[in-house]
Design a protein around this motif. Structure first.
Motif: not given
Length: 452
Positions: A4-5, A7-8, A12, A46-47
């Motif tokens: 998941v991280l 492909n964050r 998103a 997306a961070g």
């Protein structure tokens, strides 16, 4: 969790695209506001840090509009001069005088492409509807028999041939040269109009499937009495419409064929879209300015309203540029490009499919073009395409965004109401015509893509 991280950013983006549909279709939010909101939220999800998020949105919107806004504004100015002076009507009167029914159908398709280049789809159709009604009255045939080739041409001109906003926006978002877009858009557009206009109309006619309808403006004679249309030469109006396209093409060809020097520089200057549209607008004003007081009043009023319909398009285009920049800066675009190219999709097919999905879901061709171009931009960038290939991807996206016009598209209802058709009759004629435009456009673009 690690997957998941990793492909964050992609997750998103997928959530953002879904949110665009929900906000526009269910919440009825304005497309500009929806695109801006989703661009910001997608970047945060997306961070991205808040400050970097807003810098990305500002960079994307500003970078896109720096090129797009002047062209759309100048194109609107050019179109208003041609419309208010009677230039478009003069060409229509000339075309309406050609040959028999079959010839006039082909002429109407060609007229649609020409008329849509300087004038928006709905404006051009309303202006030209009296000519269609006049032809139907004189021949005793269904108005849609002449109107379907016309609206097919208008749809193609609106989507494929700059300086209309849609193809300009796509070209800017994916980095295509307008000269190649004009060249391939004109070639592909002629094929699409032939198939979706007179050929499809002739097939319906032979099957007895052309509805008579009750066209609006049916009791209005084709605008033969308009003094402005009579005072303008159709040949001059046609030459003026072609002038910016020819100048842009010459600028592109000069960069490819001429050695460095004064001639190449001069051709590059006059062939830049800014210069080409400025020169065309100036020439149109000099050649078509009214000599009578009523004409000058009409022209002044039209010029004061020239930029009213462009504001929304400019803002939506800018928001699309912001969303594209989010894809680039978060890395989501590169990941999506890897997945799409890994599945074996060419950029032409990928752009077409994205545009068609957005078009069917929310209706607006312009929004579909801009959204799909933003999503396709990273795919195009990763593929390392040549300038001609970029031009063909632009056409494929435009084709997808034109297809399957149905009840969520304002153009569907404009055609339905002006030609007095039921919803079923409009689906059978107009919706099928736009679907043929999309399919023919994709096939033609793929064939050309394989050889350039």
């Amino acid at each position: 969790m690690d997957v998941v991280l990793e492909n964050r950013a992609v997750l998103a983006t997928i959530a953002g695209v879904a949110a665009i549909f929900i906000l526009i279709l269910r919440a009825r939010m304005n497309a500009f506001a929806a695109l801006m909101l989703v661009a910001i939220l997608s970047a945060l999800a997306a961070g991205m840090a808040p400050e970097a998020t807003f810098q990305t949105v500002q960079k994307g919107m500003g970078g896109t509009l720096g090129f797009i806004a002047p062209i759309i504004g100048l194109g609107a100015l050019f179109g208003v001069i041609l419309e208010a002076s009677g230039g478009v009507q003069a060409i229509a009167q000339r075309v309406a005088s050609f040959g028999g029914v079959k010839t006039q159908r082909w002429s109407m398709g060609f007229l649609g492409i020409v008329a849509a280049t300087p004038v928006f789809f709905d404006v051009a159709l309303i202006i030209l509807m009296p000519f269609i009604a006049g032809l139907a009255t004189k021949t005793g045939r269904a108005a849609i028999g002449f109107g379907l080739p016309l609206v097919a041409g208008l749809a193609v001109g609106h989507a494929f041939v700059p300086p209309t906003p849609g193809p300009i926006a796509i070209a800017e978002l994916i980095g295509a040269d307008l000269g190649w877009v004009i060249l391939f858009g004109s070639a592909t557009g002629l094929v699409c109009v032939a198939v979706a206009g007179p050929i499809w109309t002739g097939l319906l006619d032979r099957r007895g499937a052309l509805p008579m309808g009750q066209p609006a403006l049916g009791d209005t004679l084709a605008q033969d009495e308009e003094p402005t249309a009579q005072s303008v030469s159709s040949g001059l109006a046609f030459a003026l419409i072609l002038s910016p396209l020819i100048l842009i093409l010459l600028g592109t060809m000069a960069g490819l064929l001429l050695p460095e020097g004064g001639l190449r520089d001069a051709m590059t200057i006059i062939g830049h879209p800014f210069s080409a549209l400025l020169l065309a607008s100036g020439a149109a004003w000099v050649c078509l300015r009214p000599s009578d007081e009523a004409g000058r009043t009409r022209m002044s009023s039209a010029l004061s309203r020239a930029f009213e319909p462009t504001g929304v398009i400019i803002l939506i285009t800018g928001a699309g540029g912001a969303f594209k920049q989010v894809l680039v800066d978060t890395g989501a675009g590169a990941q999506l490009a890897d997945h799409v190219l890994g599945l074996g999709f060419t950029p032409v097919v990928a752009g077409f499919v994205l545009a068609l999905l957005v078009r069917v879901a929310q209706g607006s061709a312009t929004v579909a073009m801009i959204t799909a171009a933003g999503l396709a931009a990273p795919i195009v960038s990763m593929a390392g395409l040549s300038p001609p290939q970029l031009g063909l991807v632009t056409i494929a996206i435009a084709a997808g965004a034109t297809g399957v016009s149905h009840v969520n598209d304002s153009g569907f209802w404009l055609v339905s109401r002006l030609f007095g058709l039921t919803e079923q009759e409009t689906l059978r004629t107009w919706t099928m015509s736009t679907s043929l435009i999309a399919g023919t456009g994709l096939v033609t673009a793929c064939l050309l893509y394989a050889v350039v």
